[in-house]
Design a protein around this motif. Sequence first.
Motif, PDB file in Angstrom:
ATOM      1  N   ILE A   1     101.217 -18.848 -24.919  1.00  0.00           N
ATOM      2  CA  ILE A   1     100.452 -19.928 -24.307  1.00  0.00           C
ATOM      3  C   ILE A   1      99.452 -19.319 -23.332  1.00  0.00           C
ATOM      4  CG2 ILE A   1     100.595 -21.971 -22.831  1.00  0.00           C
ATOM      5  CD1 ILE A   1     103.457 -22.362 -23.961  1.00  0.00           C
ATOM      6  N   ALA A   2      98.191 -19.715 -23.467  1.00  0.00           N
ATOM      7  CA  ALA A   2      97.141 -19.226 -22.566  1.00  0.00           C
ATOM      8  C   ALA A   2      97.146 -20.071 -21.297  1.00  0.00           C
ATOM      9  CB  ALA A   2      95.780 -19.303 -23.248  1.00  0.00           C
ATOM     10  N   GLY A   3      97.187 -19.427 -20.158  1.00  0.00           N
ATOM     11  CA  GLY A   3      97.169 -20.125 -18.879  1.00  0.00           C
ATOM     12  C   GLY A   3      95.753 -20.259 -18.354  1.00  0.00           C
ATOM     13  N   ALA A   4      95.378 -21.473 -18.003  1.00  0.00           N
ATOM     14  CA  ALA A   4      94.014 -21.742 -17.541  1.00  0.00           C
ATOM     15  C   ALA A   4      93.899 -21.781 -16.022  1.00  0.00           C
ATOM     16  CB  ALA A   4      93.517 -23.053 -18.136  1.00  0.00           C
ATOM     17  N   TRP A   5      94.961 -21.493 -15.306  1.00  0.00           N
ATOM     18  CA  TRP A   5      94.970 -21.677 -13.859  1.00  0.00           C
ATOM     19  C   TRP A   5      94.010 -20.762 -13.117  1.00  0.00           C
ATOM     20  CZ3 TRP A   5      97.324 -18.297 -10.128  1.00  0.00           C
ATOM     21  CH2 TRP A   5      97.896 -17.153 -10.676  1.00  0.00           C
ATOM     22  N   ARG A   6      93.581 -19.650 -13.719  1.00  0.00           N
ATOM     23  CA  ARG A   6      92.674 -18.724 -13.027  1.00  0.00           C
ATOM     24  C   ARG A   6      91.217 -18.854 -13.469  1.00  0.00           C
ATOM     25  NH1 ARG A   6      95.522 -14.891  -9.731  1.00  0.00           N
ATOM     26  NH2 ARG A   6      93.394 -14.372  -9.202  1.00  0.00           N
ATOM     27  N   LEU A   7      90.897 -19.852 -14.276  1.00  0.00           N
ATOM     28  CA  LEU A   7      89.524 -19.987 -14.780  1.00  0.00           C
ATOM     29  C   LEU A   7      88.491 -19.972 -13.659  1.00  0.00           C
ATOM     30  CD1 LEU A   7      89.616 -22.587 -17.709  1.00  0.00           C
ATOM     31  CD2 LEU A   7      89.086 -20.156 -17.824  1.00  0.00           C
TER      32      LEU A   7
ATOM     33  N   ALA B   1      88.822 -29.056 -14.795  1.00  0.00           N
ATOM     34  CA  ALA B   1      87.461 -29.475 -15.123  1.00  0.00           C
ATOM     35  C   ALA B   1      86.695 -28.359 -15.833  1.00  0.00           C
ATOM     36  CB  ALA B   1      86.723 -29.905 -13.856  1.00  0.00           C
ATOM     37  N   LEU B   2      86.924 -27.116 -15.437  1.00  0.00           N
ATOM     38  CA  LEU B   2      86.257 -25.988 -16.086  1.00  0.00           C
ATOM     39  C   LEU B   2      86.703 -25.850 -17.536  1.00  0.00           C
ATOM     40  CD1 LEU B   2      86.415 -23.354 -13.204  1.00  0.00           C
ATOM     41  CD2 LEU B   2      84.423 -24.688 -13.952  1.00  0.00           C
ATOM     42  N   LEU B   3      87.979 -26.059 -17.793  1.00  0.00           N
ATOM     43  CA  LEU B   3      88.490 -26.022 -19.156  1.00  0.00           C
ATOM     44  C   LEU B   3      87.870 -27.161 -19.967  1.00  0.00           C
ATOM     45  CD1 LEU B   3      90.462 -24.750 -21.203  1.00  0.00           C
ATOM     46  CD2 LEU B   3      92.239 -26.258 -20.287  1.00  0.00           C
ATOM     47  N   GLY B   4      87.843 -28.360 -19.402  1.00  0.00           N
ATOM     48  CA  GLY B   4      87.244 -29.503 -20.085  1.00  0.00           C
ATOM     49  C   GLY B   4      85.763 -29.311 -20.356  1.00  0.00           C
ATOM     50  N   GLU B   5      85.061 -28.716 -19.399  1.00  0.00           N
ATOM     51  CA  GLU B   5      83.631 -28.457 -19.567  1.00  0.00           C
ATOM     52  C   GLU B   5      83.380 -27.513 -20.745  1.00  0.00           C
ATOM     53  OE1 GLU B   5      80.151 -27.576 -16.363  1.00  0.00           O
ATOM     54  OE2 GLU B   5      81.799 -26.132 -16.401  1.00  0.00           O
ATOM     55  N   ALA B   6      84.211 -26.485 -20.875  1.00  0.00           N
ATOM     56  CA  ALA B   6      84.063 -25.546 -21.990  1.00  0.00           C
ATOM     57  C   ALA B   6      84.368 -26.234 -23.316  1.00  0.00           C
ATOM     58  CB  ALA B   6      84.977 -24.344 -21.788  1.00  0.00           C
ATOM     59  N   LEU B   7      85.423 -27.050 -23.356  1.00  0.00           N
ATOM     60  CA  LEU B   7      85.771 -27.749 -24.593  1.00  0.00           C
ATOM     61  C   LEU B   7      84.670 -28.712 -25.028  1.00  0.00           C
ATOM     62  CD1 LEU B   7      89.552 -28.468 -23.928  1.00  0.00           C
ATOM     63  CD2 LEU B   7      88.594 -26.894 -25.626  1.00  0.00           C
ATOM     64  N   ALA B   8      83.958 -29.286 -24.065  1.00  0.00           N
ATOM     65  CA  ALA B   8      82.888 -30.234 -24.378  1.00  0.00           C
ATOM     66  C   ALA B   8      81.718 -29.560 -25.093  1.00  0.00           C
ATOM     67  CB  ALA B   8      82.402 -30.913 -23.099  1.00  0.00           C
ATOM     68  N   LEU B   9      81.611 -28.250 -24.968  1.00  0.00           N
ATOM     69  CA  LEU B   9      80.515 -27.531 -25.637  1.00  0.00           C
ATOM     70  C   LEU B   9      80.692 -27.487 -27.153  1.00  0.00           C
ATOM     71  CD1 LEU B   9      80.066 -24.453 -23.273  1.00  0.00           C
ATOM     72  CD2 LEU B   9      78.649 -26.522 -23.391  1.00  0.00           C
ATOM     73  N   ARG B  10      81.908 -27.652 -27.625  1.00  0.00           N
ATOM     74  CA  ARG B  10      82.190 -27.564 -29.064  1.00  0.00           C
ATOM     75  C   ARG B  10      83.002 -28.782 -29.481  1.00  0.00           C
ATOM     76  NH1 ARG B  10      82.118 -22.609 -31.259  1.00  0.00           N
ATOM     77  NH2 ARG B  10      80.076 -22.690 -30.310  1.00  0.00           N
ATOM     78  N   PRO B  11      82.328 -29.906 -29.747  1.00  0.00           N
ATOM     79  CA  PRO B  11      83.048 -31.107 -30.175  1.00  0.00           C
ATOM     80  C   PRO B  11      83.929 -30.795 -31.392  1.00  0.00           C
ATOM     81  CG  PRO B  11      80.768 -31.634 -29.716  1.00  0.00           C
ATOM     82  CD  PRO B  11      80.886 -30.123 -29.674  1.00  0.00           C
TER      83      PRO B  11
ATOM     84  N   THR C   1      97.100 -21.261 -29.725  1.00  0.00           N
ATOM     85  CA  THR C   1      96.516 -22.599 -29.801  1.00  0.00           C
ATOM     86  C   THR C   1      96.955 -23.503 -28.651  1.00  0.00           C
ATOM     87  OG1 THR C   1      98.329 -23.387 -31.189  1.00  0.00           O
ATOM     88  CG2 THR C   1      96.386 -22.489 -32.327  1.00  0.00           C
ATOM     89  N   SER C   2      97.833 -23.008 -27.793  1.00  0.00           N
ATOM     90  CA  SER C   2      98.376 -23.792 -26.687  1.00  0.00           C
ATOM     91  C   SER C   2      97.800 -23.290 -25.362  1.00  0.00           C
ATOM     92  CB  SER C   2      99.901 -23.688 -26.671  1.00  0.00           C
ATOM     93  OG  SER C   2     100.439 -24.075 -27.915  1.00  0.00           O
ATOM     94  N   PHE C   3      97.306 -24.219 -24.554  1.00  0.00           N
ATOM     95  CA  PHE C   3      96.670 -23.884 -23.278  1.00  0.00           C
ATOM     96  C   PHE C   3      97.341 -24.680 -22.162  1.00  0.00           C
ATOM     97  CE2 PHE C   3      93.790 -22.674 -26.518  1.00  0.00           C
ATOM     98  CZ  PHE C   3      93.097 -21.596 -26.030  1.00  0.00           C
ATOM     99  N   ASP C   4      97.791 -23.986 -21.149  1.00  0.00           N
ATOM    100  CA  ASP C   4      98.514 -24.593 -20.039  1.00  0.00           C
ATOM    101  C   ASP C   4      97.579 -24.827 -18.858  1.00  0.00           C
ATOM    102  OD1 ASP C   4     100.958 -25.296 -18.473  1.00  0.00           O
ATOM    103  OD2 ASP C   4     100.358 -23.508 -17.360  1.00  0.00           O
ATOM    104  N   HIS C   5      97.748 -25.967 -18.231  1.00  0.00           N
ATOM    105  CA  HIS C   5      97.045 -26.290 -16.983  1.00  0.00           C
ATOM    106  C   HIS C   5      98.016 -27.111 -16.148  1.00  0.00           C
ATOM    107  CE1 HIS C   5      96.496 -30.558 -17.981  1.00  0.00           C
ATOM    108  NE2 HIS C   5      96.479 -30.112 -19.216  1.00  0.00           N
ATOM    109  N   ALA C   6      97.724 -27.251 -14.880  1.00  0.00           N
ATOM    110  CA  ALA C   6      98.613 -28.023 -14.002  1.00  0.00           C
ATOM    111  C   ALA C   6      97.786 -28.847 -13.033  1.00  0.00           C
ATOM    112  CB  ALA C   6      99.542 -27.081 -13.231  1.00  0.00           C
ATOM    113  N   ASP C   7      98.403 -29.908 -12.546  1.00  0.00           N
ATOM    114  CA  ASP C   7      97.680 -30.753 -11.586  1.00  0.00           C
ATOM    115  C   ASP C   7      97.307 -29.979 -10.329  1.00  0.00           C
ATOM    116  OD1 ASP C   7     100.282 -30.643 -10.560  1.00  0.00           O
ATOM    117  OD2 ASP C   7     100.429 -32.793 -10.213  1.00  0.00           O
ATOM    118  N   ILE C   8      98.087 -28.982  -9.962  1.00  0.00           N
ATOM    119  CA  ILE C   8      97.725 -28.186  -8.781  1.00  0.00           C
ATOM    120  C   ILE C   8      96.509 -27.319  -9.054  1.00  0.00           C
ATOM    121  CG2 ILE C   8     100.021 -28.229  -7.745  1.00  0.00           C
ATOM    122  CD1 ILE C   8     100.474 -25.403  -8.835  1.00  0.00           C
TER     123      ILE C   8
ATOM    124  N   GLY D   1      89.565 -26.482  -9.466  1.00  0.00           N
ATOM    125  CA  GLY D   1      88.617 -26.909 -10.492  1.00  0.00           C
ATOM    126  C   GLY D   1      88.917 -26.422 -11.891  1.00  0.00           C
ATOM    127  N   SER D   2      90.047 -25.754 -12.092  1.00  0.00           N
ATOM    128  CA  SER D   2      90.335 -25.160 -13.403  1.00  0.00           C
ATOM    129  C   SER D   2      90.414 -26.184 -14.528  1.00  0.00           C
ATOM    130  CB  SER D   2      91.620 -24.340 -13.348  1.00  0.00           C
ATOM    131  OG  SER D   2      91.427 -23.204 -12.545  1.00  0.00           O
TER     132      SER D   2
END
Length: 108
Positions: free
Chosen positions: A14-20, A58-68, A43-50, A55-56
């Motif tokens: 699982i890829a951790g997105a907490w340091r993006l 939102a940064l993950l979401g911003e990147a995903l928005a580039l490739r519908p 294929t699994s990406f971890d994020h947390a409310d903390i 901003g991690s």
Amino acid sequence: MGAVPAPALLSPLIAGAWRLADWGWAPPQRLAWIEANLDLGVTSFDHADIDRDNGSEALLGEALALRPGLRARLQLIGTAVLRPRAQAGAAAAQLRGSVVRSLRALGT
């Protein structure tokens, strides 16, 4: 009663997105990181409310928005921190609020 959908299978790693936010990458670089993980079978990406504090999410979401359509190829795994000793109703409301804020930050 309708059919119950099969649960999503997580990748062995699982890829951790907490340091993006710490990496200082532009959106195309974050997208390349996501795609490189997918190419490796992660294929699994971890994020947390903390992580929302830095901003991690939102940064993950911003990147995903580039490739519908890319979102459909991966699993987003969220973690929520609940207040200790919260009453059941308060904990449930806190969890629901955390999920809504995560989905909003991720743009999904």
